[in-house]
Design a protein around this motif. Sequence first.
Motif, PDB file in Angstrom:
ATOM      1  N   UNK A  26       0.805  -1.228   0.000  1.00 22.51           N
ATOM      2  CA  UNK A  26       0.000   0.000   0.000  1.00 22.51           C
ATOM      3  C   UNK A  26       0.836   1.275   0.000  1.00 22.51           C
ATOM      4  N   UNK A  27       2.150   1.146  -0.197  1.00 23.29           N
ATOM      5  CA  UNK A  27       3.003   2.329  -0.094  1.00 23.29           C
ATOM      6  C   UNK A  27       2.590   3.403  -1.100  1.00 23.29           C
ATOM      7  N   UNK A  28       2.052   2.995  -2.253  1.00 26.80           N
ATOM      8  CA  UNK A  28       1.632   3.963  -3.267  1.00 26.80           C
ATOM      9  C   UNK A  28       0.321   4.656  -2.892  1.00 26.80           C
ATOM     10  N   UNK A  29      -0.410   4.093  -1.911  1.00 22.84           N
ATOM     11  CA  UNK A  29      -1.681   4.685  -1.473  1.00 22.84           C
ATOM     12  C   UNK A  29      -1.458   5.775  -0.436  1.00 22.84           C
ATOM     13  N   UNK A  30      -0.336   5.745   0.248  1.00 17.70           N
ATOM     14  CA  UNK A  30      -0.089   6.639   1.379  1.00 17.70           C
ATOM     15  C   UNK A  30      -0.238   8.128   1.050  1.00 17.70           C
ATOM     16  N   UNK A  31       0.221   8.601  -0.112  1.00 17.87           N
ATOM     17  CA  UNK A  31       0.068  10.040  -0.398  1.00 17.87           C
ATOM     18  C   UNK A  31      -1.383  10.507  -0.489  1.00 17.87           C
ATOM     19  N   UNK A  32      -2.314   9.590  -0.726  1.00 18.54           N
ATOM     20  CA  UNK A  32      -3.731   9.969  -0.816  1.00 18.54           C
ATOM     21  C   UNK A  32      -4.362  10.167   0.560  1.00 18.54           C
ATOM     22  N   UNK A  33      -3.684   9.700   1.615  1.00 16.17           N
ATOM     23  CA  UNK A  33      -4.197   9.850   2.980  1.00 16.17           C
ATOM     24  C   UNK A  33      -3.693  11.176   3.538  1.00 16.17           C
ATOM     25  N   UNK A  34      -4.475  12.229   3.327  1.00 17.22           N
ATOM     26  CA  UNK A  34      -3.994  13.595   3.556  1.00 17.22           C
ATOM     27  C   UNK A  34      -3.721  13.905   5.028  1.00 17.22           C
ATOM     28  N   UNK A  35      -4.307  13.138   5.950  1.00 23.84           N
ATOM     29  CA  UNK A  35      -4.090  13.385   7.379  1.00 23.84           C
ATOM     30  C   UNK A  35      -3.042  12.460   7.990  1.00 23.84           C
ATOM     31  N   UNK A  36      -2.523  11.542   7.211  1.00 22.86           N
ATOM     32  CA  UNK A  36      -1.545  10.592   7.733  1.00 22.86           C
ATOM     33  C   UNK A  36      -0.270  11.303   8.174  1.00 22.86           C
TER      34      UNK A  36
ATOM     35  N   UNK B  16      12.733  -3.141   3.728  1.00 22.15           N
ATOM     36  CA  UNK B  16      12.636  -1.895   4.479  1.00 22.15           C
ATOM     37  C   UNK B  16      13.208  -0.710   3.697  1.00 22.15           C
ATOM     38  N   UNK B  17      14.297  -0.933   2.952  1.00 18.68           N
ATOM     39  CA  UNK B  17      14.882   0.170   2.200  1.00 18.68           C
ATOM     40  C   UNK B  17      13.927   0.645   1.101  1.00 18.68           C
ATOM     41  N   UNK B  18      13.195  -0.280   0.487  1.00 21.28           N
ATOM     42  CA  UNK B  18      12.215   0.087  -0.550  1.00 21.28           C
ATOM     43  C   UNK B  18      11.130   0.998   0.041  1.00 21.28           C
ATOM     44  N   UNK B  19      10.640   0.631   1.229  1.00 24.08           N
ATOM     45  CA  UNK B  19       9.582   1.411   1.879  1.00 24.08           C
ATOM     46  C   UNK B  19      10.100   2.784   2.288  1.00 24.08           C
ATOM     47  N   UNK B  20      11.287   2.808   2.882  1.00 24.93           N
ATOM     48  CA  UNK B  20      11.853   4.088   3.317  1.00 24.93           C
ATOM     49  C   UNK B  20      12.121   5.027   2.144  1.00 24.93           C
ATOM     50  N   UNK B  21      12.561   4.492   1.034  1.00 27.31           N
ATOM     51  CA  UNK B  21      12.805   5.320  -0.149  1.00 27.31           C
ATOM     52  C   UNK B  21      11.516   5.979  -0.632  1.00 27.31           C
ATOM     53  N   UNK B  22      10.426   5.217  -0.608  1.00 22.33           N
ATOM     54  CA  UNK B  22       9.146   5.791  -1.017  1.00 22.33           C
ATOM     55  C   UNK B  22       8.645   6.825  -0.006  1.00 22.33           C
ATOM     56  N   UNK B  23       8.837   6.552   1.279  1.00 24.98           N
ATOM     57  CA  UNK B  23       8.441   7.529   2.287  1.00 24.98           C
ATOM     58  C   UNK B  23       9.245   8.814   2.145  1.00 24.98           C
ATOM     59  N   UNK B  24      10.529   8.666   1.835  1.00 26.88           N
ATOM     60  CA  UNK B  24      11.379   9.839   1.620  1.00 26.88           C
ATOM     61  C   UNK B  24      10.919  10.632   0.401  1.00 26.88           C
ATOM     62  N   UNK B  25      10.491   9.922  -0.632  1.00 24.42           N
ATOM     63  CA  UNK B  25      10.033  10.584  -1.856  1.00 24.42           C
ATOM     64  C   UNK B  25       8.713  11.321  -1.620  1.00 24.42           C
ATOM     65  N   UNK B  26       7.786  10.673  -0.907  1.00 21.96           N
ATOM     66  CA  UNK B  26       6.466  11.262  -0.707  1.00 21.96           C
ATOM     67  C   UNK B  26       6.442  12.326   0.392  1.00 21.96           C
ATOM     68  N   UNK B  27       7.160  12.064   1.497  1.00 18.95           N
ATOM     69  CA  UNK B  27       7.030  12.928   2.677  1.00 18.95           C
ATOM     70  C   UNK B  27       8.365  13.501   3.158  1.00 18.95           C
TER      71      UNK B  27
END
Length: 404
Positions: free
Chosen positions: A207-217, A228-239
């Motif tokens: 669901x990592x690609x869904x996270x940016x749609x959750x505006x209050x997250x 874990x590195x894949x998830x962190x890279x996406x979190x770094x990109x989005x937030x």
Amino acid sequence: MELLNDDCLEEIFKHLNTEEQIANIAVCTRFEVILRGMWRRRTASILRCHMFDQLKIDTKKFEKYLFEVQFNLKKAEFIQLSERNIESLKKYYFPQVLELSCCTEFSEEPSDRLTKTLAICFPHLTKLYIESSITGKYISSLKSLTDLKLKCSNLEPKYCSSIFKNLKLKRFEATNGCLRLRKALRHLKKCVTLEEIVMNEYYLYDIVHVLPTLVNLRKITSYIGWDADYILKHLAFYFGKEMKTIIINNSIWPRIPVLCILPNMYNLEKLSLYYYELEESEMKELAQKLSNLRELYYNRCRINTEYGLLHFVKYCKHLEVLNVSETTISKTFINALNNFLRTTYRPKPLKVYCARTPINKYTIEKIEDLSPMLQISFTYIKQELTEPAMYCEWEPDVQEDELT
């Protein structure tokens, strides 16, 4: 016991577990009167139903307890509920219970009797933890629910979708469960009120690609593994720009390549690394990128060179907390840190935590001209993540047009 007054007996009963109290109502009428009086004032309860057979608690005794506590109870935990216990719960109404944790006896066949009972008897729940073989049916009827933790083996995607769509959840946790839940999590984007997610890495991966749609997250905790590195890279990109806190416990899995992720989070204020090992050059690179850092926790880590930590003090001008507890720092490091702070202006003092290290109070007393900007503490700060996991927190950038 006959020589003790009722107040003394009540004080003794308070030290018994709830199921032990229930067992004692059959001793005599006096015990029953005292215990029922206690239960009427009770607001929280932990009940281990698997102890009923051992303590010879029958259905009638259990129902006497439920009758007395039903209108005052605000928080409850039922451990190892049986089908018989669930039938007893159905006879009562608990209007004030806001927090409920329950698990049932193991069963391979799914059953929704528990969730149906909860929906009827506990209508005002705001926080619910279920460990049972349920499909998820009836949970969406708990309209006040904001905090939900599921550890279930037969969840149906259609019921999970209804939960995300109909409830205004602020926190959702799924640390264990079934493959069916992975399919249902794609509907998580319907839950726009969600502020915090706690789940296993393989759920978060989907669901990592869904996270940016959750505006209050704004908070994510993930029990980490190979991706874990894949998830962190996406979190770094989005937030990355909004990220304020990163905590990583790296006690089991291979080292997460934090260098390629954290430099994108240049507004980071708190960084905690447990069981890590960074070279001096890596620390210098991190310190240069994370110049807004205010708190650094480098605990239970192997330090190849103590001077790597000095780079954070040099480049992070607003650093206020440096926690190096349970590492191998020496007097040489403290002296070097003191000399640097004596010759450098800082807006606030630096507090260094040295609990469970070779440094002690006698070592500090022997330092000449201790800088007033250096404050040494031997207080032990409890580890924030006790399991291999990562925690991220950021400030959501919520626009009015996004919410409407």
